[in-house]
Motif scaffolding. Structure first.
Motif, PDB file in Angstrom:
ATOM      1  N   THR A   1       0.855  -1.182   0.000  1.00 18.15           N
ATOM      2  CA  THR A   1       0.000   0.000   0.000  1.00 18.15           C
ATOM      3  C   THR A   1       0.892   1.234   0.000  1.00 18.15           C
ATOM      4  O   THR A   1       2.057   1.172   0.410  1.00 18.15           O
ATOM      5  N   THR A   2       0.359   2.351  -0.457  1.00 14.36           N
ATOM      6  CA  THR A   2       1.088   3.609  -0.472  1.00 14.36           C
ATOM      7  C   THR A   2       0.477   4.565   0.543  1.00 14.36           C
ATOM      8  O   THR A   2      -0.637   4.366   1.022  1.00 14.36           O
ATOM      9  N   LEU A   3       1.229   5.621   0.836  1.00 12.51           N
ATOM     10  CA  LEU A   3       0.736   6.599   1.811  1.00 12.51           C
ATOM     11  C   LEU A   3      -0.522   7.292   1.310  1.00 12.51           C
ATOM     12  O   LEU A   3      -1.422   7.596   2.084  1.00 12.51           O
ATOM     13  N   GLY A   4      -0.594   7.532   0.012  1.00 10.59           N
ATOM     14  CA  GLY A   4      -1.744   8.217  -0.537  1.00 10.59           C
ATOM     15  C   GLY A   4      -2.971   7.338  -0.688  1.00 10.59           C
ATOM     16  O   GLY A   4      -4.096   7.836  -0.727  1.00 10.59           O
ATOM     17  N   GLN A   5      -2.778   6.010  -0.772  1.00  7.97           N
ATOM     18  CA  GLN A   5      -3.886   5.073  -0.928  1.00  7.97           C
ATOM     19  C   GLN A   5      -3.683   3.901   0.039  1.00  7.97           C
ATOM     20  O   GLN A   5      -3.390   2.779  -0.374  1.00  7.97           O
ATOM     21  N   PRO A   6      -3.838   4.144   1.340  1.00  6.52           N
ATOM     22  CA  PRO A   6      -3.543   3.099   2.327  1.00  6.52           C
ATOM     23  C   PRO A   6      -4.520   1.928   2.291  1.00  6.52           C
ATOM     24  O   PRO A   6      -4.206   0.867   2.824  1.00  6.52           O
ATOM     25  N   ASP A   7      -5.696   2.104   1.691  1.00 12.37           N
ATOM     26  CA  ASP A   7      -6.689   1.029   1.664  1.00 12.37           C
ATOM     27  C   ASP A   7      -6.646   0.207   0.383  1.00 12.37           C
ATOM     28  O   ASP A   7      -7.404  -0.752   0.246  1.00 12.37           O
ATOM     29  N   ARG A   8      -5.784   0.570  -0.557  1.00 20.29           N
ATOM     30  CA  ARG A   8      -5.718  -0.147  -1.832  1.00 20.29           C
ATOM     31  C   ARG A   8      -4.494  -1.048  -1.860  1.00 20.29           C
ATOM     32  O   ARG A   8      -3.359  -0.585  -1.749  1.00 20.29           O
ATOM     33  N   LYS A   9      -4.731  -2.343  -2.018  1.00 15.42           N
ATOM     34  CA  LYS A   9      -3.644  -3.307  -2.106  1.00 15.42           C
ATOM     35  C   LYS A   9      -3.302  -3.571  -3.567  1.00 15.42           C
ATOM     36  O   LYS A   9      -4.187  -3.763  -4.392  1.00 15.42           O
ATOM     37  N   ARG A  10      -2.009  -3.589  -3.863  1.00 13.78           N
ATOM     38  CA  ARG A  10      -1.521  -3.893  -5.213  1.00 13.78           C
ATOM     39  C   ARG A  10      -0.618  -5.114  -5.106  1.00 13.78           C
ATOM     40  O   ARG A  10       0.306  -5.134  -4.291  1.00 13.78           O
ATOM     41  N   PHE A  11      -0.864  -6.093  -5.951  1.00 14.93           N
ATOM     42  CA  PHE A  11      -0.221  -7.390  -5.798  1.00 14.93           C
ATOM     43  C   PHE A  11       0.841  -7.622  -6.880  1.00 14.93           C
ATOM     44  O   PHE A  11       0.756  -7.098  -7.992  1.00 14.93           O
ATOM     45  N   GLY A  12       1.823  -8.415  -6.505  1.00  8.07           N
ATOM     46  CA  GLY A  12       2.862  -8.847  -7.428  1.00  8.07           C
ATOM     47  C   GLY A  12       3.502 -10.117  -6.900  1.00  8.07           C
ATOM     48  O   GLY A  12       3.075 -10.672  -5.876  1.00  8.07           O
ATOM     49  N   LYS A  13       4.566 -10.586  -7.585  1.00 10.21           N
ATOM     50  CA  LYS A  13       5.280 -11.791  -7.170  1.00 10.21           C
ATOM     51  C   LYS A  13       6.769 -11.484  -7.040  1.00 10.21           C
ATOM     52  O   LYS A  13       7.339 -10.797  -7.894  1.00 10.21           O
ATOM     53  N   LEU A  14       7.364 -11.980  -5.973  1.00  9.98           N
ATOM     54  CA  LEU A  14       8.778 -11.724  -5.698  1.00  9.98           C
ATOM     55  C   LEU A  14       9.627 -12.229  -6.858  1.00  9.98           C
ATOM     56  O   LEU A  14       9.569 -13.405  -7.214  1.00  9.98           O
ATOM     57  N   ARG A  15      10.417 -11.309  -7.447  1.00 10.51           N
ATOM     58  CA  ARG A  15      11.230 -11.656  -8.612  1.00 10.51           C
ATOM     59  C   ARG A  15      12.686 -11.930  -8.261  1.00 10.51           C
ATOM     60  O   ARG A  15      13.311 -12.832  -8.826  1.00 10.51           O
ATOM     61  N   GLN A  16      13.241 -11.181  -7.319  1.00 10.48           N
ATOM     62  CA  GLN A  16      14.687 -11.262  -7.096  1.00 10.48           C
ATOM     63  C   GLN A  16      15.036 -10.802  -5.697  1.00 10.48           C
ATOM     64  O   GLN A  16      14.415  -9.895  -5.145  1.00 10.48           O
TER      65      GLN A  16
END
Length: 389
Positions: A246-261
């Motif tokens: 989450t970011t400071l400006g959008q604390p309620d929005r989760k953004r997903f990804g997969k660990l690359r490295q």
């Protein structure tokens, strides 16, 4: 009232209160039959995560510089501009480089004219040598005249070869000067967004020692999340595991990804060893920008809609756990009394644990005796791992 009687009236209640307080402390601070503190087993979601902080960076970017020196006449783009590969970004003063190209072209024309002259002289020398050969065969000329004609032909051929070499050298110089002239126009090497401009219009750039940077172009979709994970948590990370932030400006929005490295070289900050761990996230809306702060969570384990028991109710199981299972003891309020059960748990975090067997939703587990401080989390039994607090 006598002084001795007054003293007795004061001290007797004090002594009685002290005696009652001492008995309560000796008895554990609870009265017979007091009920323990319990919580019910609920159904919900649980995650075991590794948390970290990070920053957002473009995955692909390029610093655009200049290969030639000169005054920066103009910059054709501004901060945040969208550019396409091959689009002109800036212009260096081309006057000096255009003059060099013109001089090379004039020199090349002169050499080509000289070549034409020497080629004509060679043709003449060939004809003269042919006549001398015919005359020498009929003994109408001397051997010396024949040899002079032969030498003139060879000299003409050598002069032609020399001029052709000069033409080749001049063409090479011309190509280099034309390239430098083309370098005065600076084009985008990739499509993206202008995220930084370091040079100013009218500034003189010197490329003799180091290529000056004019601006930076970055592809903002996808973005790379650079996180710093402590050495204690790095063994829990696995390449390909899911992560979100989450970011400071959008604390309620989760953004997903997969660990690359996970970069092998750590950074030491205040005697804390941190490893950079990277993963990508899509940015179709363009609202994620470079250097944004991110609160990151790597998902080690997760379960959805499962029975959950408070971690404070868990006690180490007696004996080794079978087949590496995580086994614990709990006290359950049942039929007006307290019974002990051994349960198997799955995903655990600092607050709750997933119940795989031994309890069902609605069961009441003891977390503390009434009037006593809450029980501390159980120590780590053999073959199990307690949640990190």
């Amino acid at each position: 009232m006598p002084r001795r009687a007054t003293f007795a009236l004061i001290t007797l209640p004090v002594l009685a209160a002290a005696a009652i307080g001492g008995w309560l402390l000796w008895s554990g601070g609870s009265t017979p039959g007091s009920a323990p503190l319990t919580l019910k087993v609920t159904v919900g979601d649980i995650e075991d995560t590794v948390s970290a902080v990070g920053t957002l960076q473009p995955r692909e970017y390029v610093d655009v510089g200049t290969q030639v020196s000169g005054q920066l006449q103009r910059i054709t783009v501004d901060f945040g501009a969208k550019v396409e590969k091959g689009q002109q970004l800036a212009q260096i003063d081309p006057t000096v480089y255009q003059a060099k190209v013109s001089a090379d072209e004039a020199q090349l024309q002169s050499l080509k004219a000289q070549l034409a002259d020497k080629q004509a002289q060679k043709m003449l020398a060939e004809q003269q040598l042919k006549r001398q050969k015919d005359l020498l065969a009929s003994k109408a000329t001397s051997q010396d005249a024949h040899d002079i004609a032969d030498a003139n032909l060879k000299i003409a051929a050598a002069q032609i070869a020399m001029i052709e070499a000069q033409i080749q050298q001049t063409e090479s110089t011309l190509n280099g000067d034309r390239a430098n002239l083309n370098y005065t126009k600076i084009y985008a090497p990739m499509s993206g967004t202008v995220v930084n401009i370091t040079a100013k219009q009218g500034q003189t750039l010197n490329a003799n020692q180091q290529a000056p940077i004019i601006l930076r172009i970055a592809d903002l979709d996808p973005m790379t999340v650079w996180t710093q994970v402590s050495e204690a948590d790095v063994p829990r990370l696995k390449i390909g595991m899911q992560a979100y932030f989450t970011t400071l400006g959008q604390p309620d929005r989760k953004r997903f990804g997969k660990l690359r490295q996970i970069l092998p070289t750590p950074e030491v900050v205040n005697n804390v060893v941190l490893y950079s761990s990277l993963f990508e996230v899509e940015n179709p809306e363009g609202d994620l920008l470079p250097q944004m702060s991110a609160q990151v969570f790597f998902i080690v384990g997760a379960a959805r809609q499962v029975p959950l028991v408070p971690v404070t109710a868990l006690r180490p199981a007696r004996g080794p756990a079978p087949d590496g299972k995580k086994m614990y003891r709990v006290r359950v309020a049942e039929n007006g009394g307290i019974v002990e059960r051994t349960i198997e748990v799955g995903v655990m975090n600092r607050v709750s644990a997933e119940v795989r067997s031994g309890l069902k939703p609605g069961d009441e587990v003891v977390i503390s005796d009434a009037g006593a401080p809450a029980a501390k989390p159980a120590s780590k039994p053999a073959g199990t791992r307690m949640p990190r607090l």
